[in-house]
Design an enzyme around this catalytic site. Sequence first.
Site, PDB file in Angstrom:
ATOM      1  N   THR A 110      35.354  14.949   9.826  1.00  0.00           N
ATOM      2  CA  THR A 110      34.069  15.198  10.493  1.00  0.00           C
ATOM      3  C   THR A 110      33.039  14.111  10.148  1.00  0.00           C
ATOM      4  O   THR A 110      33.128  13.466   9.109  1.00  0.00           O
ATOM      5  CB  THR A 110      33.513  16.575  10.065  1.00  0.00           C
ATOM      6  OG1 THR A 110      33.520  16.639   8.636  1.00  0.00           O
ATOM      7  CG2 THR A 110      34.353  17.703  10.621  1.00  0.00           C
ATOM      8  N   PRO A 111      32.046  13.940  11.003  1.00  0.00           N
ATOM      9  CA  PRO A 111      31.010  12.932  10.786  1.00  0.00           C
ATOM     10  C   PRO A 111      29.791  13.511  10.062  1.00  0.00           C
ATOM     11  O   PRO A 111      29.755  14.702   9.760  1.00  0.00           O
ATOM     12  CB  PRO A 111      30.642  12.539  12.213  1.00  0.00           C
ATOM     13  CG  PRO A 111      30.770  13.828  12.972  1.00  0.00           C
ATOM     14  CD  PRO A 111      31.874  14.613  12.309  1.00  0.00           C
ATOM     15  N   LYS A 149      38.315  16.659   5.536  1.00  0.00           N
ATOM     16  CA  LYS A 149      37.768  15.462   4.896  1.00  0.00           C
ATOM     17  C   LYS A 149      36.410  15.197   5.515  1.00  0.00           C
ATOM     18  O   LYS A 149      36.308  14.686   6.624  1.00  0.00           O
ATOM     19  CB  LYS A 149      38.703  14.260   5.094  1.00  0.00           C
ATOM     20  CG  LYS A 149      38.375  13.123   4.149  1.00  0.00           C
ATOM     21  CD  LYS A 149      38.433  11.762   4.773  1.00  0.00           C
ATOM     22  CE  LYS A 149      37.373  11.472   5.753  1.00  0.00           C
ATOM     23  NZ  LYS A 149      35.975  11.459   5.248  1.00  0.00           N
ATOM     24  N   GLY A 207      34.026  11.409  15.544  1.00  0.00           N
ATOM     25  CA  GLY A 207      33.491  10.185  14.934  1.00  0.00           C
ATOM     26  C   GLY A 207      33.491   9.056  15.943  1.00  0.00           C
ATOM     27  O   GLY A 207      33.465   9.283  17.159  1.00  0.00           O
ATOM     28  N   GLU A 239      37.047  13.651  19.331  1.00  0.00           N
ATOM     29  CA  GLU A 239      35.742  13.691  19.998  1.00  0.00           C
ATOM     30  C   GLU A 239      35.005  12.447  19.537  1.00  0.00           C
ATOM     31  O   GLU A 239      34.596  12.351  18.380  1.00  0.00           O
ATOM     32  CB  GLU A 239      35.014  14.996  19.619  1.00  0.00           C
ATOM     33  CG  GLU A 239      33.987  15.400  20.632  1.00  0.00           C
ATOM     34  CD  GLU A 239      32.641  14.775  20.348  1.00  0.00           C
ATOM     35  OE1 GLU A 239      32.340  13.728  20.961  1.00  0.00           O
ATOM     36  OE2 GLU A 239      31.905  15.320  19.523  1.00  0.00           O
ATOM     37  N   CYS A 278      25.858  12.238  19.802  1.00  0.00           N
ATOM     38  CA  CYS A 278      26.747  11.504  20.707  1.00  0.00           C
ATOM     39  C   CYS A 278      26.436  11.750  22.170  1.00  0.00           C
ATOM     40  O   CYS A 278      26.657  10.888  22.999  1.00  0.00           O
ATOM     41  CB  CYS A 278      28.200  11.826  20.393  1.00  0.00           C
ATOM     42  SG  CYS A 278      28.536  13.599  20.415  1.00  0.00           S
ATOM     43  N   GLU A 332      27.185   2.145  21.955  1.00  0.00           N
ATOM     44  CA  GLU A 332      26.479   3.353  21.535  1.00  0.00           C
ATOM     45  C   GLU A 332      25.496   2.956  20.436  1.00  0.00           C
ATOM     46  O   GLU A 332      25.907   2.522  19.358  1.00  0.00           O
ATOM     47  CB  GLU A 332      27.482   4.377  21.015  1.00  0.00           C
ATOM     48  CG  GLU A 332      26.820   5.666  20.600  1.00  0.00           C
ATOM     49  CD  GLU A 332      27.828   6.732  20.161  1.00  0.00           C
ATOM     50  OE1 GLU A 332      28.816   6.383  19.490  1.00  0.00           O
ATOM     51  OE2 GLU A 332      27.606   7.907  20.469  1.00  0.00           O
TER      52      GLU A 332
END
Length: 478
Positions: free
Chosen positions: A150-151, A176, A230, A252, A286, A381
Amino acid sequence: MIQDQAFTTRASIGGEWRDTGRTFTVTNPATGEAITDLSDCGEAEAREAADAAVTAFRSWSRLTARERADPLRAFARLLREHSREIGQLITLENGRPFHMAVGEPTWAADQIDYYVGASVRLTGELLPPPAPGQQMFALRQPVGPVLAITPWNYPVLLASWKLGPALASGCTVIHKPAEQTPLSALRLAELFEQAGGPPGVYQVLPCRNPAPVADVLLDDPRVRKLAFTGSVETGRHLYRRAAATFKRVTLELGGNCPLIVFDDADLDAVQAFLGGRLCGSAGQVCLSPNRVLAQGRVADEFAGKAASFARAQVLGDPFDPATTVGPLSTAQNHARVSEHVRDAVERGARLLAGGRSPGGLYYEPTVLLDVQPGTRLLEEETFGPVVPISRFTSEEEAVEAANRTEYGLAAHIFTRDMRRAWRVAERLECGAVTVNGTATFTGDSPFGGWKASGVGRELGRWGLDAYLELKSVSMPLG
Ligand code: ADP
């Protein structure tokens, strides 16, 4: 406000709180100060977690969904009860203003509850018999141990999008978290344990350097799925690596989302929508508009409104309720935002507001008009509080410009002409379209990207399917 809080700083492996003997430091992006040191995991811990996840899967997956529902519902309840404290952790770790971060644990709890409900109703199918005296079934079964990466921008919510469907369907999860935001993840593991979650079902491996830990788990064929949120760059690397063991994947990835403002749009509504998106996490979302395409004459008027809005924002301590924009969460992001704005101005864009860093990781909300094609601000981005505005004349031109990107996460349209909204929405190459400021997603909608923005979907029934394998079984009746 909180800052004397005790943190969970050990890794959660196989039902134990493990001091790995090595540490790394988590820093507060608002001040640059250390929050705490915590256990750093490496390859050995990843191997242990994989063993524990495989063992736990044997029993967790064999429970009925109703049996799994008890600890999961208790987990969701604890997330709600501890929402202030977890919100504070999020603010400390990633700098999002507290009054915005405090809602995140509740949204996460909603996701857990949603998937508990969906799992207890999950059925297979009875298929047409293959021959007289035989029956055939299609079963849906949990895919197996999952690696969730995950971010840092929505560390609890985006974890719940994976934990909810995975745990409710009978998978076990090795999580993680991002190196910037491990404390909120460890708190989730602690609350899961407190809720009665069995050992090895949900483990959290904090680490400074993600690759060695992830590589062990990606290369392990017993880990059956990768769920990642991420960047495109990391997603591409993980996708390749996961292919060697044919893992199921949900990716994603980033977006370069256009906001198309037609000349009949309600510009105040556009401004309200854009403002919310920009301030929420200093633009580090995002699906936030990354570029504004404005039709003809409304470009100047809209740019003026956006600039006034940007100048009115309050940058400051994210724990101060008056603060509307916190710091960027990482130095890398700060450097990229600064570079994208510099590049756009150098190539002829007009800077109408912002464009400077007032210090630390803060960056002023920034509005630029007549940003030229080919600038990094339009092509990549940016992930910051920046509004680059360019002009278009025809609907055709707007659609073409919106689709001219490798990304395809979301797009936003503003117009009073609903026929046009429908026409354009159909032609946009992306996973979600909003019209006049409607929701980009709900718990029921499929969320994910086209093209380089991802693979698979999270949320809704699609989010659960992503953690299930299908099996057909045929058998004689006697
Ligand atoms: P961002 O640029 O937003 O930080 P990343 O894709 O680098 O996005 O990070 C998202 C998540 O991916 C974080 O948890 C990070 O630790 C993880 N990550 C980054 N690089 C790797 C890698 N090589 N292997 C596994 N995980 C990684």
